[in-house]
Design a protein around this motif. Structure first.
Motif, PDB file in Angstrom:
ATOM      1  N   LEU A  22      83.170 -54.057  -5.107  1.00 35.20           N
ATOM      2  CA  LEU A  22      83.809 -53.426  -6.251  1.00 35.20           C
ATOM      3  C   LEU A  22      85.181 -52.869  -5.874  1.00 35.20           C
ATOM      4  O   LEU A  22      86.157 -53.052  -6.611  1.00 35.20           O
ATOM      5  CB  LEU A  22      82.919 -52.306  -6.789  1.00 35.20           C
ATOM      6  CG  LEU A  22      83.417 -51.588  -8.052  1.00 35.20           C
ATOM      7  CD1 LEU A  22      83.529 -52.561  -9.215  1.00 35.20           C
ATOM      8  CD2 LEU A  22      82.477 -50.434  -8.411  1.00 35.20           C
ATOM      9  N   ARG A  23      85.262 -52.220  -4.730  1.00 33.11           N
ATOM     10  CA  ARG A  23      86.533 -51.654  -4.292  1.00 33.11           C
ATOM     11  C   ARG A  23      87.578 -52.759  -4.070  1.00 33.11           C
ATOM     12  O   ARG A  23      88.741 -52.601  -4.429  1.00 33.11           O
ATOM     13  CB  ARG A  23      86.332 -50.824  -3.023  1.00 33.11           C
ATOM     14  CG  ARG A  23      87.602 -50.140  -2.554  1.00 33.11           C
ATOM     15  CD  ARG A  23      87.365 -49.261  -1.345  1.00 33.11           C
ATOM     16  NE  ARG A  23      86.751 -47.988  -1.708  1.00 33.11           N
ATOM     17  CZ  ARG A  23      85.565 -47.566  -1.286  1.00 33.11           C
ATOM     18  NH1 ARG A  23      84.842 -48.344  -0.473  1.00 33.11           N
ATOM     19  NH2 ARG A  23      85.082 -46.403  -1.642  1.00 33.11           N
ATOM     20  N   ALA A  24      87.166 -53.884  -3.498  1.00 34.66           N
ATOM     21  CA  ALA A  24      88.103 -54.970  -3.211  1.00 34.66           C
ATOM     22  C   ALA A  24      88.694 -55.551  -4.485  1.00 34.66           C
ATOM     23  O   ALA A  24      89.885 -55.888  -4.531  1.00 34.66           O
ATOM     24  CB  ALA A  24      87.396 -56.067  -2.411  1.00 34.66           C
ATOM     25  N   LYS A  25      87.898 -55.650  -5.550  1.00 34.12           N
ATOM     26  CA  LYS A  25      88.384 -56.250  -6.794  1.00 34.12           C
ATOM     27  C   LYS A  25      88.972 -55.229  -7.747  1.00 34.12           C
ATOM     28  O   LYS A  25      89.937 -55.517  -8.459  1.00 34.12           O
ATOM     29  CB  LYS A  25      87.236 -56.996  -7.479  1.00 34.12           C
ATOM     30  CG  LYS A  25      87.699 -57.846  -8.655  1.00 34.12           C
ATOM     31  CD  LYS A  25      86.580 -58.735  -9.169  1.00 34.12           C
ATOM     32  CE  LYS A  25      87.072 -59.618 -10.314  1.00 34.12           C
ATOM     33  NZ  LYS A  25      85.989 -60.508 -10.819  1.00 34.12           N
ATOM     34  N   ALA A  26      88.400 -54.023  -7.781  1.00 32.95           N
ATOM     35  CA  ALA A  26      88.837 -53.012  -8.753  1.00 32.95           C
ATOM     36  C   ALA A  26      89.975 -52.152  -8.240  1.00 32.95           C
ATOM     37  O   ALA A  26      90.724 -51.564  -9.033  1.00 32.95           O
ATOM     38  CB  ALA A  26      87.665 -52.117  -9.144  1.00 32.95           C
ATOM     39  N   ILE A  49      87.102 -41.178  -5.232  1.00 31.64           N
ATOM     40  CA  ILE A  49      85.881 -40.755  -5.906  1.00 31.64           C
ATOM     41  C   ILE A  49      85.597 -41.597  -7.151  1.00 31.64           C
ATOM     42  O   ILE A  49      84.447 -41.863  -7.482  1.00 31.64           O
ATOM     43  CB  ILE A  49      85.980 -39.258  -6.290  1.00 31.64           C
ATOM     44  CG1 ILE A  49      86.209 -38.412  -5.022  1.00 31.64           C
ATOM     45  CG2 ILE A  49      84.727 -38.787  -7.024  1.00 31.64           C
ATOM     46  CD1 ILE A  49      86.464 -36.946  -5.295  1.00 31.64           C
ATOM     47  N   SER A  50      86.665 -42.041  -7.843  1.00 29.93           N
ATOM     48  CA  SER A  50      86.480 -42.759  -9.110  1.00 29.93           C
ATOM     49  C   SER A  50      85.656 -44.028  -8.930  1.00 29.93           C
ATOM     50  O   SER A  50      84.938 -44.440  -9.850  1.00 29.93           O
ATOM     51  CB  SER A  50      87.838 -43.113  -9.714  1.00 29.93           C
ATOM     52  OG  SER A  50      88.532 -44.064  -8.921  1.00 29.93           O
ATOM     53  N   ILE A  51      85.730 -44.660  -7.771  1.00 26.23           N
ATOM     54  CA  ILE A  51      85.015 -45.920  -7.553  1.00 26.23           C
ATOM     55  C   ILE A  51      83.500 -45.726  -7.674  1.00 26.23           C
ATOM     56  O   ILE A  51      82.775 -46.635  -8.104  1.00 26.23           O
ATOM     57  CB  ILE A  51      85.378 -46.513  -6.165  1.00 26.23           C
ATOM     58  CG1 ILE A  51      84.967 -47.978  -6.080  1.00 26.23           C
ATOM     59  CG2 ILE A  51      84.782 -45.699  -5.043  1.00 26.23           C
ATOM     60  CD1 ILE A  51      85.785 -48.894  -6.951  1.00 26.23           C
ATOM     61  N   TYR A  52      83.018 -44.523  -7.377  1.00 25.17           N
ATOM     62  CA  TYR A  52      81.583 -44.246  -7.496  1.00 25.17           C
ATOM     63  C   TYR A  52      81.177 -44.131  -8.972  1.00 25.17           C
ATOM     64  O   TYR A  52      80.096 -44.566  -9.360  1.00 25.17           O
ATOM     65  CB  TYR A  52      81.219 -42.969  -6.748  1.00 25.17           C
ATOM     66  CG  TYR A  52      81.428 -43.088  -5.257  1.00 25.17           C
ATOM     67  CD1 TYR A  52      80.488 -43.738  -4.451  1.00 25.17           C
ATOM     68  CD2 TYR A  52      82.568 -42.572  -4.649  1.00 25.17           C
ATOM     69  CE1 TYR A  52      80.671 -43.860  -3.080  1.00 25.17           C
ATOM     70  CE2 TYR A  52      82.769 -42.688  -3.273  1.00 25.17           C
ATOM     71  CZ  TYR A  52      81.820 -43.341  -2.500  1.00 25.17           C
ATOM     72  OH  TYR A  52      82.020 -43.469  -1.146  1.00 25.17           O
ATOM     73  N   PHE A  53      82.068 -43.533  -9.799  1.00 26.07           N
ATOM     74  CA  PHE A  53      81.813 -43.506 -11.242  1.00 26.07           C
ATOM     75  C   PHE A  53      81.874 -44.913 -11.822  1.00 26.07           C
ATOM     76  O   PHE A  53      81.077 -45.282 -12.687  1.00 26.07           O
ATOM     77  CB  PHE A  53      82.827 -42.604 -11.942  1.00 26.07           C
ATOM     78  CG  PHE A  53      82.696 -41.149 -11.609  1.00 26.07           C
ATOM     79  CD1 PHE A  53      81.539 -40.460 -11.910  1.00 26.07           C
ATOM     80  CD2 PHE A  53      83.726 -40.460 -10.997  1.00 26.07           C
ATOM     81  CE1 PHE A  53      81.405 -39.110 -11.604  1.00 26.07           C
ATOM     82  CE2 PHE A  53      83.612 -39.123 -10.683  1.00 26.07           C
ATOM     83  CZ  PHE A  53      82.448 -38.443 -10.989  1.00 26.07           C
ATOM     84  N   THR A  54      82.843 -45.705 -11.335  1.00 26.48           N
ATOM     85  CA  THR A  54      82.968 -47.079 -11.813  1.00 26.48           C
ATOM     86  C   THR A  54      81.737 -47.890 -11.462  1.00 26.48           C
ATOM     87  O   THR A  54      81.285 -48.737 -12.245  1.00 26.48           O
ATOM     88  CB  THR A  54      84.227 -47.732 -11.208  1.00 26.48           C
ATOM     89  OG1 THR A  54      85.379 -46.979 -11.596  1.00 26.48           O
ATOM     90  CG2 THR A  54      84.396 -49.158 -11.699  1.00 26.48           C
TER      91      THR A  54
END
Length: 283
Positions: A22-26, A49-54
Motif C-alpha cells: 500500500l505504501r509503495a503505490k499510495a 500515520i495516514s497510511i494506517y488509516f488508509t
C-alpha cells in the motif's frame, strides 16, 4: 494537500494489500517529494500515520470521493469549533484541523491504490480547502466579537472585527486562487502542466528574489492555512487567559489576532503576486 478522488467507477480489488504494498503505490516518491502540494506536517508526521488509516479505508466500500467528503466536513468543523468561546473551542479547532489533514492524505492514497484518481477528486479537494480556510478566517472575526449582544451594545468595536475577519477571508481565498490562476493561464495558452518543483517556481534574479530570501527569516506568509490559523487561535486564547488575569479586557488576544492577520495577509498576497510575475511560471 493530496489531490485524490475519482471520476471513474471504483476498481475495488479483492486483494487485501500489505502495508508495504500500500505504501509503495499510495505514497510513491513523486508524491512525498512535492514542493507545494504537501503541507509541512505531511513529511513531519502525517504520512507516517495516514497510511494506517488508509489501510482500513481500502478494506471498506467508501470511495475516494467519499473520503474527500469527510475531509470537507472535518474542515468545516474547524470553523464551527472556533465559535465556541475560550480555550476549549480553540483546542477543538486544532483537533479537527489535524483530522482534516489526515483525511486529506487518505483520500489521495485510496485513489492511487484503487487507480481511480480523476478530475472530480481534484475539484472536491479544492472545494474542501477553499471553503475551510475561508470559513476559518470569518470565524476568527466572529470569535473576536464574542457574544452577539456586543453587536448591539458596542457596534463601533464589534463591526471592525467582523470586517477584519471578512477581509481576511477574502485575502486568504485570493492568495490560494493565485496558484490556480497560474495553472489556468498556462492551460489557456497551451503550456505544459507546471511541475511541482523548486526549479519550476524559481524566481528570476532581481529585487523580488532578494525580498523573498529575506522573507524566509519571517515566514508569516505560511500562517494562512487551516492548521496554522487554528494554532494561532489557540495561542491567542492562551494570551487572553493570561492577559485577563493581569487586568486586560476580555478577548484581548482574539481581537489583536484578527486585526494583525488581515494586513499581514494583504502583504502575503502582494508578495505572492510579485513572485509569480517575477518567476518562470507563466512562460
Amino acid at each position: 494537500m493530496d489531490l485524490g478522488g475519482t471520476d471513474v467507477p471504483e476498481k475495488s480489488s479483492a486483494k487485501q494489500p500489505t502495508l508495504s504494498e500500500l505504501r509503495a503505490k499510495a505514497q510513491p516518491p513523486e508524491v512525498r517529494s512535492r514542493k507545494n502540494a504537501e503541507h509541512w506536517s505531511a513529511q513531519l508526521y502525517l504520512r507516517h500515520i495516514s497510511i494506517y488509516f488508509t489501510m482500513l479505508l481500502v478494506r471498506t466500500r467508501i470511495s475516494a470521493n467519499g473520503v474527500t467528503g469527510l475531509m470537507i466536513l472535518a474542515g468545516w468543523c474547524i470553523a464551527f469549533s472556533l465559535l465556541i468561546p475560550g480555550v476549549w473551542g480553540a483546542v477543538l479547532a486544532v483537533f479537527f484541523s489535524q483530522v482534516q489533514m489526515y483525511i486529506d492524505c487518505c483520500d489521495g492514497e485510496v485513489a492511487r491504490w484503487r487507480g481511480t484518481s480523476g478530475a472530480k477528486g481534484v475539484f472536491l479537494d479544492k472545494v474542501g480547502h477553499y471553503t475551510t480556510e475561508g470559513l476559518v478566517a470569518v470565524a476568527l472575526g466572529i470569535r473576536a466579537v464574542g457574544e452577539w449582544n456586543n453587536l448591539i451594545d458596542d457596534p463601533a468595536g464589534a463591526y471592525p472585527l467582523l470586517l477584519a475577519g471578512t477581509v481576511l477571508a477574502g485575502l486568504v481565498l485570493l492568495n490560494k486562487a493565485l496558484n490556480d490562476m497560474v495553472h489556468v493561464s498556462r492551460a489557456f495558452n497551451g503550456l505544459d502542466k507546471l511541475a511541482d518543483s523548486k526549479e519550476a517556481t524559481a524566481l528570476n534574479p532581481g529585487v523580488v528574489a532578494t525580498l523573498k530570501r529575506i522573507a524566509r527569516f519571517v515566514p508569516f506568509h505560511r500562517i494562512f492555512h487551516s492548521v496554522e490559523m487554528s494554532l494561532m487561535a489557540l495561542a491567542s486564547s492562551i494570551v487572553t487567559a493570561i492577559a485577563v488575569s493581569a487586568g486586560a479586557e476580555p478577548l484581548f488576544g482574539e481581537r489583536w489576532l484578527v486585526l494583525i492577520m488581515a494586513p499581514l495577509c494583504l502583504l502575503s498576497v502582494i508578495g505572492h503576486f510579485m513572485s509569480i510575475m517575477a518567476s518562470r511560471r507563466l512562460s
